[in-house]
Design a protein around this motif. Structure first.
Motif, PDB file in Angstrom:
ATOM      1  N   ASP A 167      10.418   3.973   7.146  1.00 50.35           N
ATOM      2  CA  ASP A 167      10.616   4.894   8.421  1.00 50.35           C
ATOM      3  C   ASP A 167      10.517   6.264   7.906  1.00 50.35           C
ATOM      4  O   ASP A 167      11.522   7.042   8.314  1.00 50.35           O
ATOM      5  CB  ASP A 167      11.926   4.489   9.108  1.00 50.35           C
ATOM      6  N   LYS A 168       9.556   6.786   7.447  1.00 56.47           N
ATOM      7  CA  LYS A 168       9.293   8.128   6.945  1.00 56.47           C
ATOM      8  C   LYS A 168       9.069   9.108   7.967  1.00 56.47           C
ATOM      9  O   LYS A 168       8.105   8.889   8.683  1.00 56.47           O
ATOM     10  CB  LYS A 168       8.344   8.236   5.502  1.00 56.47           C
ATOM     11  N   MET A 224       5.241  10.900   1.676  1.00 51.29           N
ATOM     12  CA  MET A 224       4.642   9.354   1.203  1.00 51.29           C
ATOM     13  C   MET A 224       4.959   8.249   2.076  1.00 51.29           C
ATOM     14  O   MET A 224       6.123   8.206   2.748  1.00 51.29           O
ATOM     15  CB  MET A 224       5.367   8.870  -0.168  1.00 51.29           C
ATOM     16  N   TYR A 225       3.959   7.425   2.383  1.00 52.45           N
ATOM     17  CA  TYR A 225       4.219   6.312   3.295  1.00 52.45           C
ATOM     18  C   TYR A 225       4.042   4.902   2.401  1.00 52.45           C
ATOM     19  O   TYR A 225       3.270   4.703   1.579  1.00 52.45           O
ATOM     20  CB  TYR A 225       3.522   6.430   4.203  1.00 52.45           C
ATOM     21  N   ASP A 228       2.174  10.054   9.974  1.00 51.71           N
ATOM     22  CA  ASP A 228       2.630   8.967  10.778  1.00 51.71           C
ATOM     23  C   ASP A 228       3.790   9.620  11.749  1.00 51.71           C
ATOM     24  O   ASP A 228       4.775  10.205  11.332  1.00 51.71           O
ATOM     25  CB  ASP A 228       3.300   8.143   9.987  1.00 51.71           C
ATOM     26  N   ILE A 229       3.352   9.118  12.923  1.00 53.37           N
ATOM     27  CA  ILE A 229       4.399   9.573  13.999  1.00 53.37           C
ATOM     28  C   ILE A 229       5.231   8.524  14.575  1.00 53.37           C
ATOM     29  O   ILE A 229       6.622   8.759  15.090  1.00 53.37           O
ATOM     30  CB  ILE A 229       3.466  10.134  15.009  1.00 53.37           C
ATOM     31  N   ILE A 230       4.875   7.535  14.666  1.00 53.68           N
ATOM     32  CA  ILE A 230       5.401   6.288  15.247  1.00 53.68           C
ATOM     33  C   ILE A 230       6.647   5.757  14.507  1.00 53.68           C
ATOM     34  O   ILE A 230       7.678   5.473  14.930  1.00 53.68           O
ATOM     35  CB  ILE A 230       4.475   5.159  15.430  1.00 53.68           C
ATOM     36  N   GLN A 247       0.759  -1.171   0.013  1.00 51.11           N
ATOM     37  CA  GLN A 247       0.017   0.009  -0.077  1.00 51.11           C
ATOM     38  C   GLN A 247       0.871   1.264   0.023  1.00 51.11           C
ATOM     39  O   GLN A 247       1.803   1.430   0.584  1.00 51.11           O
ATOM     40  CB  GLN A 247      -0.952   0.186   1.132  1.00 51.11           C
ATOM     41  N   GLN A 248       0.672   2.116  -1.032  1.00 46.77           N
ATOM     42  CA  GLN A 248       1.225   3.458  -0.959  1.00 46.77           C
ATOM     43  C   GLN A 248       0.170   4.484  -0.813  1.00 46.77           C
ATOM     44  O   GLN A 248      -0.541   4.629  -1.485  1.00 46.77           O
ATOM     45  CB  GLN A 248       2.079   3.404  -2.412  1.00 46.77           C
ATOM     46  N   ARG A 249       0.621   5.465  -0.045  1.00 47.56           N
ATOM     47  CA  ARG A 249      -0.248   6.819   0.168  1.00 47.56           C
ATOM     48  C   ARG A 249       0.612   7.923   0.061  1.00 47.56           C
ATOM     49  O   ARG A 249       1.558   7.948   0.887  1.00 47.56           O
ATOM     50  CB  ARG A 249      -1.223   6.696   1.533  1.00 47.56           C
TER      51      ARG A 249
END
Length: 943
Positions: free
Chosen positions: A903-904, A876-877, A929-931, A850-852
């Motif tokens: 790990d963005k 992008m994640y 994403d924070i984590i 999955q790419q977002r």
């Protein structure tokens, strides 16, 4: 230029790829011919297949959602472009609500403006706003989620302004399935685990069916935001947002007015040892109390994400009384617990006697001669890990329902009853007890106080002068002594204040649907429904009714009738209710069938709703579906939709709190960058009204089996929007200041003098706003076989939203939310959001990617503000999951998932509203994403 943008968007839509069924529009279902029977979807109360609905409906299969988002269904939904600005465990700091619950938000239009259903029935609110925390929904037996991405108030009622999210149960589930998983971040924190089981079976010769599920999930939060790069940088916004003094991003930020050692404010002196004064390390001044470096306060020990624990249990039984009549009963229980540390506890600037017994003689002499008489202005941060200011919520929900269904040759009917209760305990942990801290800061030697020699027995002065007022008072040495050595005193000056809101909802509904008659083009179908529901909100609290501290015996800083018991966020009990009566009709009318121009269906719906609290309103919807030829069809709807004000918006008591604030009138952050705030409800609110337009098309080329393309345009204009006119906002301040104090917004500020820093800033709730948005949703699906048993599935989803404009009140500068970074207090959405999926599976294993991606973002929705900061860049994640099928049995699965594979790190962002003080919450825009990189391993077995 506009045409070029739309052409580019269509190109992106066609190029995007992703997994079928993962989040698919019902109109673009590309399941092979051997798949199960057609899915009947939300969007109408008339039984119909989604392929012929004029309203766009996105269908997300639960199993596919959880492949690359194994935490919960809502997390998977929030990775789709149609959702933006949803609320979750990274949205911290609110003890009046279960703020870190899982609240879905369609297109950033508001968590309270989409309707949450369970099997077509309204869920009771779990939030003060009237929104529903989806953590309470039993996930193990949810088969799919259907999202109506257009207005649906005429069909389903209030709140369906931006759409409906319907969690659909697999009511025919048979067998036993168990699931277990465990996860951990790449940095060894944020551990999680989940265990769940479900059972279903027929009985009484298959006339009856029973099913039940139980599940538990928990994930540790990031208890220290400095464990991540953004948190370690300690960001703040400096400046006032003008051309002469633009906003700028600084690091290593400190609030110089409130040091960790304790300070004599204005003197540049801090307590370098217990009771001993020395020179402060000021850092580099950034204006007002803000500095880079130095001794000042910052959010040391603050959480980046909240702890989350959820438990859910569900059971359902149905039974066919006759061939055409069945009865059912079902119930659910859910509990969601969250906790986060907000920031180190601190004492705002207050007056302390220079004769305090903890001060050295030299410090007493210096402070007494400081020009304020026998007192000095004092402030201090206490970063003891056992006394951090925290927010805890424990929400419990249960729902019981029963009904009877029947059918005849032409009609289906149902009668349904539901009772729901949600009870939350929302706690601010270690809140400052204002009276206690003032009593504890007035310490004396008991021997000297009695007129004798010093004996070293230091006590609170009030203990000797008025012993019954503050019994058990423990003197606080806030003058350079370590927090750890002050544990007993910190226990005394802090306490947990909580509020307990309880929502109760009862619903009785009935409906009849079927075929009225046949016309020249086919059956004319209809649905008639009626509903009566009651909703009550009861709020209790441990805060005394008058909210005020007793100032008897306290020499300094306490004003009888003014000083509150707890320093932050106080609520008074309320008990309010509402009842709603509704009647609705819906008609589907075939106009042409297999004619020279294809087949055309028209549809319409109307609903009359009467609210005891806010009056009556009528909503309506008209639509059409044009099947031009096999593989090509167009659809359109036009509707009037509403959201009625919640009981909290109507009757919220005045809530007292404090906040970071920069005052444009005085061009300063005051003494410490903090201001007192007040917020309350408005019993004169009326329903919001929205006009919604959607149109689009679906293309399935017969020459390319397995390919489908869908593009839909939407436009929503919301009037009478209920908004919070927040006096902290720069736009509201400017409107007041430019009117020389004559604008109505100037009533939001209380100032000791017309030109001084405010002592109180109000947040008013009014039907004053308007919101406009438009955009385009696109989907591309393609799947095909590879080799003897392999299959490749490709799917792409795009959300283009170039407008999300809010006018808080007439005459106020528009808030341009499209392309703006956002937190929960400042709404904004990326203009372009893409999600792509690619999957390969065979009889032995499956691989899913999955790419977002989201586009870059402006820093603030108020475009007149000046920033000397580059835009928040695009990001992008990538998520990846490998699934193994032991013995080639797809009912037995072992999976390994990596979220944020590369790990963005999220680009830093914080709202300019916190200018003048370091950011308390984690500096990132909502949705990023924070984590960081996160690993999950688990197994799913069905027997």
């Amino acid at each position: 230029m506009q045409n070029r943008k739309l052409s580019l968007l269509m190109g992106i839509s066609l190029a995007a790829i992703c997994q079928p069924v993962m989040a698919q529009d019902a109109e673009t279902d590309t399941q092979p011919a051997e798949a199960e029977e057609s899915i009947v979807v939300t969007g109408t109360r008339i039984t119909a297949n989604g392929d012929n609905l004029p309203t766009p409906v996105t269908v997300a299969a639960t199993d596919e959602l959880l492949k690359t988002s194994p935490s919960n269904i809502a997390d998977g939904l929030n990775k789709l472009p149609i959702f933006a600005l949803s609320r979750g465990t990274s949205n911290l700091n609110n003890n009046t609500d279960n703020f870190t619950g899982n609240y879905l938000n369609l297109r950033g239009f508001g968590i309270q403006r989409n309707l949450i259903l369970l099997d077509g029935n309204r869920m009771a609110p779990t939030s003060y706003t009237g929104a529903v925390d989806t953590n309470v929904i039993p996930q193990m037996l949810v088969q799919r989620v259907e999202v109506v991405t257009g207005g649906a108030s005429a069909v389903y009622g209030s709140d369906a302004v931006s759409g409906v999210v319907n969690f659909v149960l697999d009511k025919k589930f048979e067998g036993l399935k168990v699931e277990a998983q465990s996860g951990i971040s790449g940095r060894g924190d944020a551990r999680s685990w989940r265990a769940a089981a479900a059972f279903g079976a027929n009985f009484a010769d298959d006339r009856g069916h029973f099913m039940a599920s139980i599940e538990h999930f928990q994930q540790n939060g990031l208890d220290d935001k400095e464990s991540r790069k953004n948190g370690k940088a300690i960001y703040a916004i400096a400046g006032s947002g003008t051309t002469a003094d633009p906003f700028r991003l600084i690091t290593n930020a400190r609030n110089a007015a409130i040091p960790f050692q304790g300070a004599n404010l204005f003197s540049g002196r801090v307590f370098v040892a217990p009771g001993v004064l020395g020179n402060a390390t000021p850092g580099i001044s950034q204006g007002g109390a803000l500095a880079s470096g130095g001794d000042g306060f910052y959010g040391k020990g603050s959480s980046a994400t909240a702890d989350l624990k959820t438990d859910q249990a569900f059971a359902r039984m149905d039974y066919d009384v006759t061939e055409n009549i069945s009865v059912y009963v079902q119930g659910l229980y859910a509990q969601a617990k969250t906790f986060n540390n907000f920031y180190p506890n601190l004492i705002f600037p207050t007056i302390v006697g220079a004769d305090n017994a903890f001060l050295s003689p030299a410090a007493q002499a210096e402070l007494a001669g400081g020009g304020f008489g026998p007192v000095f202005l004092y402030s201090r941060v206490f970063d003891d890990p056992n006394h951090l200011l925290g927010v805890r919520s424990n929400a419990k929900s249960w729902m019981g329902s029963a009904g009877i269904k029947g059918s005849t040759a032409n009609f289906d009917w149902t009668v349904h009853y539901q009772h729901s209760e949600t009870k939350s305990v929302n706690t601010q942990v270690n809140n400052i007890l204002a009276g206690n801290v003032l009593a504890a800061l007035d310490a004396v030697d008991s021997g000297l106080f009695a007129g004798g020699a010093a004996n070293g027995q230091i006590v609170c002065r009030v203990t000797l002068t008025n012993p019954g007022v503050y019994p058990g008072c423990v003197p606080l040495n806030g003058f350079g002594a370590s927090p750890a050595s002050q544990s007993a005193a910190l226990d005394y000056v802090t306490g947990d204040n909580f509020n307990i809101p309880k929502f109760t909802m009862d619903v009785v509904s009935a409906s009849v649907s079927g075929t009225a008659f046949e016309n020249w083009a086919g059956p004319v179908r209809f649905a008639i429904s009626g509903e009566y529901r009651t909703l009550s909100l009861d709020v209790s609290s441990n805060t005394p009714p008058d909210l005020l501290a007793n100032c008897t015996g306290i020499r300094f800083g306490c004003v009888q009738g003014v000083t509150p018991v707890y320093r932050d966020t106080l609520l008074t009990p309320i008990n309010e209710s509402d009842n709603v009566k509704e009647a609705a009709i819906e008609v589907d009318f075939p106009l042409l069938k297999d004619s020279g121009v294809g087949s055309i269906n028209l549809s319409g719906a109307a609903r009359y709703t009467d609210y005891k609290t806010s009056g009556s309103v009528t909503t309506w919807k008209v639509g059409g579906d044009w099947n031009v030829m096999d593989g090509l069809r167009f659809r359109a709807t036009r509707s009037r939709d509403i959201r009625a004000p919640s009981l909290w918006e109507l009757f919220q008591p005045q809530t007292l709190s404090s906040s970071g604030y920069f005052d444009l009138l005085t061009n300063s952050a005051g003494l410490n960058g903090i201001v007192a705030t007040s917020q309350g409800g408005n019993s004169n609110l009326v329903p919001e009204k929205a006009d919604t337009l959607t149109f689009g098309g679906v293309f399935r080329p017969s020459g390319v089996p397995g390919l489908s393309i869908a593009i839909d345009y939407y436009k929503i204009k919301l009037g009478n929007a209920i908004s919070q006119i927040d006096g902290r906002l720069a736009s509201i301040q400017t409107a007041c200041n430019t009117s020389n104090g004559t604008n109505n917004f100037c009533s939001l500020y209380e100032r000791p003098t017309p030109t001084s820093f405010p002592s109180l800033v109000r947040i008013a709730t009014l039907n004053a706003a308007s919101i406009k948005t438009w955009g385009i949703d696109g989907e591309v699906n393609y799947n095909f076989g590879v080799g003897s048993d392999g299959k490749i599935s490709l799917r792409g989803l795009v959300g283009y939203q170039p407008q999300l404009t809010t006018v808080l009140a007439p005459g106020i500068e528009p808030q341009i939310g499209a392309g703006t970074a956002a937190t929960q207090s400042t709404g904004g959405v990326p203009k372009l959001r893409l999600t792509a999926f690619i999957g390969y599976s065979n009889s032995d294993f499956a691989v899913d990617l999955q790419q977002r991606w989201r586009s870059s973002l402006k820093w603030d929705a108020t475009r007149s503000l000046v920033f000397d900061i580059p835009d928040v860049p695009s990001v992008m994640y990538t998520d990846a999951t490998f699934t193994f099928f032991p013995g080639q049995d797809k009912d037995k699965q072992i999976f390994f998932s990596v979220q944020n594979l590369f790990d963005k790190n999220p680009p830093p962002y914080l709202t300019a509203g916190t200018s003048g003080t370091p950011a308390f919450s984690f500096p990132a825009t909502t949705g990023d994403d924070i984590i960081g990189r996160y690993f999950t391993v688990g197994a799913k077995m069905k027997f």
